[in-house]
Motif scaffolding. Sequence first.
Motif, PDB file in Angstrom:
ATOM      1  N   TYR A  59       1.269  -1.041   0.108  1.00 53.27           N
ATOM      2  CA  TYR A  59       0.056  -0.374   0.188  1.00 53.27           C
ATOM      3  C   TYR A  59       0.904   1.373   0.267  1.00 53.27           C
ATOM      4  N   ALA A  60       2.117   1.179   0.424  1.00 47.15           N
ATOM      5  CA  ALA A  60       2.789   2.763   0.675  1.00 47.15           C
ATOM      6  C   ALA A  60       3.822   2.657  -0.657  1.00 47.15           C
ATOM      7  N   ILE A  61       3.740   1.360  -1.714  1.00 45.47           N
ATOM      8  CA  ILE A  61       4.538   1.860  -2.410  1.00 45.47           C
ATOM      9  C   ILE A  61       2.605   2.271  -3.472  1.00 45.47           C
ATOM     10  N   TRP A  62       2.192   2.052  -3.481  1.00 40.36           N
ATOM     11  CA  TRP A  62       0.662   2.331  -4.629  1.00 40.36           C
ATOM     12  C   TRP A  62       0.313   3.887  -4.510  1.00 40.36           C
ATOM     13  N   SER A  63       0.386   3.853  -3.071  1.00 42.60           N
ATOM     14  CA  SER A  63      -0.323   5.087  -2.787  1.00 42.60           C
ATOM     15  C   SER A  63       1.304   6.404  -3.308  1.00 42.60           C
ATOM     16  N   ALA A  64       2.419   6.335  -2.602  1.00 42.90           N
ATOM     17  CA  ALA A  64       3.379   6.849  -3.055  1.00 42.90           C
ATOM     18  C   ALA A  64       3.929   6.668  -4.533  1.00 42.90           C
ATOM     19  N   LEU A  65       4.150   5.880  -5.285  1.00 40.98           N
ATOM     20  CA  LEU A  65       3.946   6.494  -6.524  1.00 40.98           C
ATOM     21  C   LEU A  65       2.965   6.372  -6.835  1.00 40.98           C
ATOM     22  N   GLY A  66       1.709   6.375  -6.114  1.00 42.77           N
ATOM     23  CA  GLY A  66       0.382   7.391  -7.508  1.00 42.77           C
ATOM     24  C   GLY A  66       0.470   8.901  -7.369  1.00 42.77           C
ATOM     25  N   THR A  67       0.921   9.167  -5.764  1.00 48.42           N
ATOM     26  CA  THR A  67       1.110  10.530  -5.729  1.00 48.42           C
ATOM     27  C   THR A  67       2.902  10.877  -6.394  1.00 48.42           C
ATOM     28  N   VAL A  68       3.529  10.501  -6.753  1.00 50.00           N
ATOM     29  CA  VAL A  68       4.568  10.920  -7.376  1.00 50.00           C
ATOM     30  C   VAL A  68       4.493  11.648  -8.897  1.00 50.00           C
ATOM     31  N   GLY A  69       3.331   9.398  -9.395  1.00 53.74           N
ATOM     32  CA  GLY A  69       3.039   9.935 -10.811  1.00 53.74           C
ATOM     33  C   GLY A  69       2.081  11.329 -10.662  1.00 53.74           C
ATOM     34  N   ALA A  70       0.876  10.991 -10.019  1.00 49.81           N
ATOM     35  CA  ALA A  70      -0.363  11.908 -10.675  1.00 49.81           C
ATOM     36  C   ALA A  70       0.676  13.960 -10.217  1.00 49.81           C
ATOM     37  N   PHE A  71       2.148  14.000  -9.318  1.00 45.96           N
ATOM     38  CA  PHE A  71       1.905  15.280  -9.195  1.00 45.96           C
ATOM     39  C   PHE A  71       2.980  15.610 -10.457  1.00 45.96           C
ATOM     40  N   ALA A  72       3.651  13.991 -10.975  1.00 47.28           N
ATOM     41  CA  ALA A  72       3.867  14.525 -12.678  1.00 47.28           C
ATOM     42  C   ALA A  72       3.375  15.476 -13.405  1.00 47.28           C
ATOM     43  N   GLY A  73       2.664  14.072 -13.980  1.00 46.26           N
ATOM     44  CA  GLY A  73       1.081  14.389 -14.516  1.00 46.26           C
ATOM     45  C   GLY A  73       0.510  15.790 -14.340  1.00 46.26           C
ATOM     46  N   GLY A  74       0.585  16.030 -13.011  1.00 41.86           N
ATOM     47  CA  GLY A  74       0.161  17.766 -12.597  1.00 41.86           C
ATOM     48  C   GLY A  74       0.326  18.487 -13.805  1.00 41.86           C
ATOM     49  N   VAL A  75       1.715  18.268 -13.212  1.00 38.79           N
ATOM     50  CA  VAL A  75       3.095  19.559 -13.530  1.00 38.79           C
ATOM     51  C   VAL A  75       3.041  19.881 -15.543  1.00 38.79           C
ATOM     52  N   LEU A  76       2.836  17.923 -15.765  1.00 35.26           N
ATOM     53  CA  LEU A  76       2.847  17.930 -17.584  1.00 35.26           C
ATOM     54  C   LEU A  76       1.771  18.246 -18.093  1.00 35.26           C
ATOM     55  N   LEU A  77       0.783  17.419 -17.717  1.00 38.07           N
ATOM     56  CA  LEU A  77      -0.777  17.743 -18.470  1.00 38.07           C
ATOM     57  C   LEU A  77      -1.111  19.438 -18.109  1.00 38.07           C
ATOM     58  N   PHE A  78      -1.286  19.881 -17.059  1.00 38.13           N
ATOM     59  CA  PHE A  78      -1.943  20.732 -16.502  1.00 38.13           C
ATOM     60  C   PHE A  78      -1.671  22.207 -15.812  1.00 38.13           C
ATOM     61  N   ASN A  79       0.056  21.891 -16.669  1.00 34.51           N
ATOM     62  CA  ASN A  79       1.124  23.086 -15.810  1.00 34.51           C
ATOM     63  C   ASN A  79       0.918  23.901 -14.393  1.00 34.51           C
ATOM     64  N   GLU A  80       0.428  22.752 -14.144  1.00 35.19           N
ATOM     65  CA  GLU A  80       0.924  23.055 -12.324  1.00 35.19           C
ATOM     66  C   GLU A  80       2.176  22.918 -12.380  1.00 35.19           C
ATOM     67  N   PRO A  81       2.370  24.076 -10.609  1.00 38.11           N
ATOM     68  CA  PRO A  81       3.608  24.553 -10.508  1.00 38.11           C
ATOM     69  C   PRO A  81       4.999  23.384  -9.666  1.00 38.11           C
ATOM     70  N   LEU A  82       5.740  23.501 -10.968  1.00 36.89           N
ATOM     71  CA  LEU A  82       6.876  22.827  -9.844  1.00 36.89           C
ATOM     72  C   LEU A  82       7.809  23.685  -9.349  1.00 36.89           C
ATOM     73  N   LYS A  83       8.052  23.910  -7.937  1.00 40.15           N
ATOM     74  CA  LYS A  83       8.907  23.628  -7.145  1.00 40.15           C
ATOM     75  C   LYS A  83       9.422  23.633  -6.482  1.00 40.15           C
ATOM     76  N   PRO A  84      11.061  24.107  -5.932  1.00 34.62           N
ATOM     77  CA  PRO A  84      11.528  22.441  -5.237  1.00 34.62           C
ATOM     78  C   PRO A  84      10.997  22.301  -3.738  1.00 34.62           C
ATOM     79  N   VAL A  85      10.592  22.775  -3.135  1.00 32.82           N
ATOM     80  CA  VAL A  85      10.195  22.276  -2.400  1.00 32.82           C
ATOM     81  C   VAL A  85       9.302  20.717  -2.223  1.00 32.82           C
ATOM     82  N   THR A  86       8.489  21.443  -4.046  1.00 31.45           N
ATOM     83  CA  THR A  86       7.250  19.801  -4.045  1.00 31.45           C
ATOM     84  C   THR A  86       8.356  18.816  -4.356  1.00 31.45           C
TER      85      THR A  86
END
Length: 109
Positions: A59-86
């Motif tokens: 579950y940790a792997i699934w949720s963590a990689l899902g979180t990182v994947g959604a974060f990356a997808g948000g940046v790539l597909l929706f131009n969400e901000p990419l900051k050092p802290v994120t």
Amino acid sequence: MPYVLVVLAILFEVAATLSLRASEGFSKLAPSVVVVIGYAVSFALLAKALTQLNVGPVYAIWSALGTVGAFAGGVLLFNEPLKPVTIAGAVIVVAGVVVMNLGGGVSHS
């Protein structure tokens, strides 16, 4: 084989989450359908994988990689901000999963 199921579950979960954003509050039909199907398939695949793997680390792997994947997808597909802290947050999430797996692994004992 259970690891392949986990990877597929992660991919479906990320697709569903990104479609949730694209659905604009379920006001767009096609992305809304992808949300429902994506989460259903993701949970079914995860449930099947958990018949052979330990729930905590998987579950940790699934949720963590899902979180990182959604974060990356948000940046790539929706131009969400990419900051050092994120980026640091994503690294911390992945590091937490690594530490958790060092403590017990993912196979049934």
